[in-house]
Design a protein around this motif. Structure first.
Motif, PDB file in Angstrom:
ATOM      1  N   GLY A 183       3.395  14.477  -6.630  1.00  0.00           N
ATOM      2  CA  GLY A 183       4.391  15.285  -5.667  1.00  0.00           C
ATOM      3  C   GLY A 183       4.678  14.532  -4.490  1.00  0.00           C
ATOM      4  O   GLY A 183       5.874  14.330  -3.880  1.00  0.00           O
ATOM      5  N   LYS A 184       3.667  13.979  -3.864  1.00  0.00           N
ATOM      6  CA  LYS A 184       3.775  13.182  -2.803  1.00  0.00           C
ATOM      7  C   LYS A 184       4.708  11.863  -2.942  1.00  0.00           C
ATOM      8  O   LYS A 184       5.604  11.530  -2.236  1.00  0.00           O
ATOM      9  N   TRP A 185       4.328  11.275  -4.280  1.00  0.00           N
ATOM     10  CA  TRP A 185       5.291  10.154  -4.569  1.00  0.00           C
ATOM     11  C   TRP A 185       6.712  10.419  -4.761  1.00  0.00           C
ATOM     12  O   TRP A 185       7.415   9.582  -4.213  1.00  0.00           O
ATOM     13  N   LYS A 186       6.885  11.508  -5.422  1.00  0.00           N
ATOM     14  CA  LYS A 186       8.426  11.851  -5.655  1.00  0.00           C
ATOM     15  C   LYS A 186       8.972  12.170  -4.279  1.00  0.00           C
ATOM     16  O   LYS A 186      10.444  12.191  -4.433  1.00  0.00           O
ATOM     17  N   ARG A 187       8.748  12.881  -3.389  1.00  0.00           N
ATOM     18  CA  ARG A 187       9.055  13.189  -2.100  1.00  0.00           C
ATOM     19  C   ARG A 187       8.916  11.956  -1.021  1.00  0.00           C
ATOM     20  O   ARG A 187       9.399  12.275  -0.026  1.00  0.00           O
TER      21      ARG A 187
ATOM     22  N   LYS B 110       1.240   0.659  -4.856  1.00  0.00           N
ATOM     23  CA  LYS B 110       0.644   0.827  -3.292  1.00  0.00           C
ATOM     24  C   LYS B 110       1.717   0.742  -2.418  1.00  0.00           C
ATOM     25  O   LYS B 110       2.778   0.380  -2.742  1.00  0.00           O
ATOM     26  N   PHE B 111       1.324   1.415  -1.441  1.00  0.00           N
ATOM     27  CA  PHE B 111       2.198   1.831  -0.345  1.00  0.00           C
ATOM     28  C   PHE B 111       1.906   1.233   1.023  1.00  0.00           C
ATOM     29  O   PHE B 111       0.775   1.140   1.369  1.00  0.00           O
ATOM     30  N   GLY B 112       2.857   0.713   1.805  1.00  0.00           N
ATOM     31  CA  GLY B 112       2.563   0.090   3.003  1.00  0.00           C
ATOM     32  C   GLY B 112       3.658   0.566   4.067  1.00  0.00           C
ATOM     33  O   GLY B 112       3.908   1.862   3.948  1.00  0.00           O
ATOM     34  N   SER B 113       4.015  -0.004   5.013  1.00  0.00           N
ATOM     35  CA  SER B 113       5.027   0.376   5.929  1.00  0.00           C
ATOM     36  C   SER B 113       6.565  -0.026   5.588  1.00  0.00           C
ATOM     37  O   SER B 113       7.506   0.850   5.782  1.00  0.00           O
ATOM     38  N   LEU B 114       6.700  -0.727   4.503  1.00  0.00           N
ATOM     39  CA  LEU B 114       8.061  -0.948   3.864  1.00  0.00           C
ATOM     40  C   LEU B 114       8.581  -0.129   2.749  1.00  0.00           C
ATOM     41  O   LEU B 114       9.748   0.574   2.578  1.00  0.00           O
ATOM     42  N   LEU B 115       7.412   0.133   1.771  1.00  0.00           N
ATOM     43  CA  LEU B 115       7.786   1.161   0.711  1.00  0.00           C
ATOM     44  C   LEU B 115       6.579   2.300   1.208  1.00  0.00           C
ATOM     45  O   LEU B 115       5.513   2.180   0.800  1.00  0.00           O
TER      46      LEU B 115
ATOM     47  N   ILE C 151       1.705  -3.279   7.208  1.00  0.00           N
ATOM     48  CA  ILE C 151       0.526  -2.639   6.740  1.00  0.00           C
ATOM     49  C   ILE C 151       0.162  -3.100   5.224  1.00  0.00           C
ATOM     50  O   ILE C 151       0.996  -3.162   4.478  1.00  0.00           O
ATOM     51  N   VAL C 152      -0.977  -3.661   5.274  1.00  0.00           N
ATOM     52  CA  VAL C 152      -1.219  -4.025   3.826  1.00  0.00           C
ATOM     53  C   VAL C 152      -1.217  -2.711   2.786  1.00  0.00           C
ATOM     54  O   VAL C 152      -1.993  -1.783   3.173  1.00  0.00           O
ATOM     55  N   PRO C 153      -0.393  -2.790   1.841  1.00  0.00           N
ATOM     56  CA  PRO C 153      -0.168  -1.628   0.932  1.00  0.00           C
ATOM     57  C   PRO C 153      -1.572  -1.209   0.268  1.00  0.00           C
ATOM     58  O   PRO C 153      -2.595  -2.110  -0.176  1.00  0.00           O
ATOM     59  N   LYS C 154      -1.785   0.211   0.182  1.00  0.00           N
ATOM     60  CA  LYS C 154      -3.008   0.615  -0.430  1.00  0.00           C
ATOM     61  C   LYS C 154      -2.523   1.555  -1.471  1.00  0.00           C
ATOM     62  O   LYS C 154      -1.432   2.273  -1.602  1.00  0.00           O
ATOM     63  N   LYS C 155      -3.666   2.000  -2.539  1.00  0.00           N
ATOM     64  CA  LYS C 155      -3.323   3.107  -3.397  1.00  0.00           C
ATOM     65  C   LYS C 155      -3.167   4.547  -2.468  1.00  0.00           C
ATOM     66  O   LYS C 155      -3.933   4.753  -1.691  1.00  0.00           O
TER      67      LYS C 155
ATOM     68  N   ALA D  53       5.183 -10.245   7.935  1.00  0.00           N
ATOM     69  CA  ALA D  53       5.542  -9.207   6.635  1.00  0.00           C
ATOM     70  C   ALA D  53       4.886 -10.017   5.517  1.00  0.00           C
ATOM     71  O   ALA D  53       4.739  -9.219   4.429  1.00  0.00           O
ATOM     72  N   VAL D  54       4.352 -10.994   5.624  1.00  0.00           N
ATOM     73  CA  VAL D  54       3.654 -11.897   4.490  1.00  0.00           C
ATOM     74  C   VAL D  54       2.750 -11.286   3.643  1.00  0.00           C
ATOM     75  O   VAL D  54       2.646 -10.931   2.304  1.00  0.00           O
ATOM     76  N   ALA D  55       1.610 -10.495   4.414  1.00  0.00           N
ATOM     77  CA  ALA D  55       0.516 -10.021   3.683  1.00  0.00           C
ATOM     78  C   ALA D  55       0.962  -8.749   2.887  1.00  0.00           C
ATOM     79  O   ALA D  55       0.512  -8.367   2.000  1.00  0.00           O
ATOM     80  N   GLU D  56       1.827  -7.949   3.550  1.00  0.00           N
ATOM     81  CA  GLU D  56       2.216  -6.648   2.974  1.00  0.00           C
ATOM     82  C   GLU D  56       2.878  -7.150   1.695  1.00  0.00           C
ATOM     83  O   GLU D  56       2.860  -6.481   0.641  1.00  0.00           O
ATOM     84  N   THR D  57       4.008  -8.106   1.937  1.00  0.00           N
ATOM     85  CA  THR D  57       4.847  -8.176   0.619  1.00  0.00           C
ATOM     86  C   THR D  57       4.046  -9.153  -0.510  1.00  0.00           C
ATOM     87  O   THR D  57       4.471  -8.848  -1.610  1.00  0.00           O
ATOM     88  N   ALA D  58       3.051  -9.706  -0.075  1.00  0.00           N
ATOM     89  CA  ALA D  58       2.351 -10.421  -0.994  1.00  0.00           C
ATOM     90  C   ALA D  58       1.728  -9.647  -2.098  1.00  0.00           C
ATOM     91  O   ALA D  58       1.283 -10.084  -3.164  1.00  0.00           O
ATOM     92  N   VAL D  59       1.126  -8.581  -1.544  1.00  0.00           N
ATOM     93  CA  VAL D  59       0.514  -7.673  -2.367  1.00  0.00           C
ATOM     94  C   VAL D  59       1.287  -7.082  -3.743  1.00  0.00           C
ATOM     95  O   VAL D  59       0.534  -7.205  -4.741  1.00  0.00           O
ATOM     96  N   TYR D  60       2.637  -6.897  -3.532  1.00  0.00           N
ATOM     97  CA  TYR D  60       3.605  -6.692  -4.715  1.00  0.00           C
ATOM     98  C   TYR D  60       3.391  -7.729  -5.710  1.00  0.00           C
ATOM     99  O   TYR D  60       3.707  -7.415  -7.006  1.00  0.00           O
ATOM    100  N   LEU D  61       3.735  -8.846  -5.130  1.00  0.00           N
ATOM    101  CA  LEU D  61       3.545 -10.311  -5.934  1.00  0.00           C
ATOM    102  C   LEU D  61       2.311 -10.080  -6.918  1.00  0.00           C
ATOM    103  O   LEU D  61       2.526 -10.450  -7.962  1.00  0.00           O
ATOM    104  N   LYS D  62       1.175  -9.879  -6.297  1.00  0.00           N
ATOM    105  CA  LYS D  62      -0.050 -10.126  -6.992  1.00  0.00           C
ATOM    106  C   LYS D  62      -0.230  -8.964  -8.015  1.00  0.00           C
ATOM    107  O   LYS D  62      -0.792  -9.218  -9.000  1.00  0.00           O
ATOM    108  N   GLU D  63       0.358  -7.994  -7.800  1.00  0.00           N
ATOM    109  CA  GLU D  63       0.459  -6.781  -8.690  1.00  0.00           C
ATOM    110  C   GLU D  63       1.266  -6.825  -9.815  1.00  0.00           C
ATOM    111  O   GLU D  63       1.511  -5.987 -10.765  1.00  0.00           O
ATOM    112  N   SER D  64       2.368  -7.753  -9.787  1.00  0.00           N
ATOM    113  CA  SER D  64       3.483  -7.885 -10.444  1.00  0.00           C
ATOM    114  C   SER D  64       3.228  -8.772 -11.787  1.00  0.00           C
ATOM    115  O   SER D  64       4.105  -8.860 -12.764  1.00  0.00           O
ATOM    116  N   VAL D  65       2.023  -9.297 -11.972  1.00  0.00           N
ATOM    117  CA  VAL D  65       1.729 -10.260 -13.307  1.00  0.00           C
ATOM    118  C   VAL D  65       0.982  -9.646 -14.484  1.00  0.00           C
ATOM    119  O   VAL D  65       0.503 -10.608 -15.160  1.00  0.00           O
TER     120      VAL D  65
END
Length: 317
Positions: A32-36, A305-310, A19-23, A126-138
């Motif tokens: 609370g959702k995040w911590k659980r 952002k949350f997808g299928s891996l996180l 899944i392409v991660p989203k907010k 898995a490329v599209a899902e993981t690439a989102v985190y790379l773009k968010e990391s800079v």
């Protein structure tokens, strides 16, 4: 980890829907959702596993670098080269150089290509899902800022690569000492070149304007050191002598380079930490502080952002 869990992991991804991660954290009560969530458990577990892995070890120690680790270094070297190719522009305001947006635009366009060079073709889904985190990391191209939320996105990127089996347990030292260390070098260059603002900084009350994880892992490296104690990192001579071996000291060196005035004034929290008697206590305290000041703060986590891996799903669901 033996071969069997990895094989199982591989097989399960054959039918896995990426899944392409989203907010998902839009209002304060969503925290609370995040911590659980499974994502929180996986992320914290990843940080703590690496914390344990680097305990008592120098950056210069021997460790193996696998193919995927080497490809990640090539990826980071590309980002570094783009900084050289995108010099700052003349503008009236000192901070937030707009050339950063040009640099970021290249990453936005190329992120999936870059990630597909790291991820083997059988896992290309898995490329599209993981690439989102790379773009968010800079950093953020609108605000031209960078902070611990962006750093967390890079750790999440590495965590995802572990979850799909691209990075393995044997890569632990290389993940921190090779990949994450190179990431820090590139981020410092970005911050200096484009005069990026700290994102969500607490000023002198924060640990550091830009980073947190290298202080955690860097203090773990120093646990049990025969001569270096926490009180020594405020001594510039000690820092200059040992910064190539310990992440924590490299972070302090960068602060000393970027900030003027007395250390207790510009880095009050770090100054307080130098009074703690043992590195193990520093390390435990920083983990608690990271959870409280970064992972449990809405301004930081609202961008995650949350997808299928996180996944945002509760643990075990």
């Amino acid at each position: 980890m033996g071969s069997s869990p990895e094989d199982e992991m591989r097989i399960s991804f054959a039918s896995h829907t990426f899944i392409v991660p989203k907010k998902e954290i839009n209002m304060f009560p969503d925290m609370g959702k995040w911590k659980r969530s499974q994502a929180y458990a996986d992320y914290v577990g990843f940080v703590l596993t690496l914390n344990e892995g680097v305990k008592g070890k120098k950056l210069t120690c021997d460790y193996q670098t696998s193919g995927p680790v080497e490809k990640l270094i090539v990826l980071l070297n590309t980002l570094d080269r783009w900084i050289d190719e995108t010099p700052p522009v003349d503008q009236p305001s000192r901070f937030g150089n707009k050339a950063y947006r040009t640099w970021y635009g290249k990453l936005e366009k190329e992120a999936e290509n870059l990630v597909s060079m790291v991820i083997p073709s059988e896992l290309s889904a898995a490329v599209a899902e993981t690439a989102v985190y790379l773009k968010e990391s800079v950093g953020n191209p609108t605000r031209i800022d960078y902070g611990t939320g962006h750093e967390a996105a890079f750790a999440a990127f590495l965590c995802c690569l572990c979850k799909i089996g691209v990075l393995k347990v044997d890569d632990q030292l290389a993940i921190v000492f090779c990949v994450f260390d190179r990431y820090l070098q590139v981020m410092r260059k970005l911050q200096k070149t484009y005069r990026m603002e700290p994102a969500g900084s607490q000023g002198v009350w924060g640990l550091d304007d830009f980073q947190f994880l290298p202080f955690i892992w860097g203090s773990s490296q120093l646990i049990g050191h025969p001569t270096l104690e926490p009180c020594h990192f405020v001594d510039e001579k000690v820092v200059n002598e040992h910064h190539k071996e310990y992440m924590f000291l490299e972070c302090v060196r960068f602060i000393n380079e970027m900030k003027t005035g007395p250390f207790p004034e510009h880095s009050n929290q770090l100054w307080n930490i130098s009074a703690v008697p043992a590195w193990s206590k520093v390390n435990q305290g920083l983990i608690r502080m990271y959870k409280a000041e970064c992972l449990e703060k809405f301004p930081v986590i609202q961008h995650f952002k949350f997808g299928s891996l996180l996944a945002i799903d509760p643990v075990g669901s």
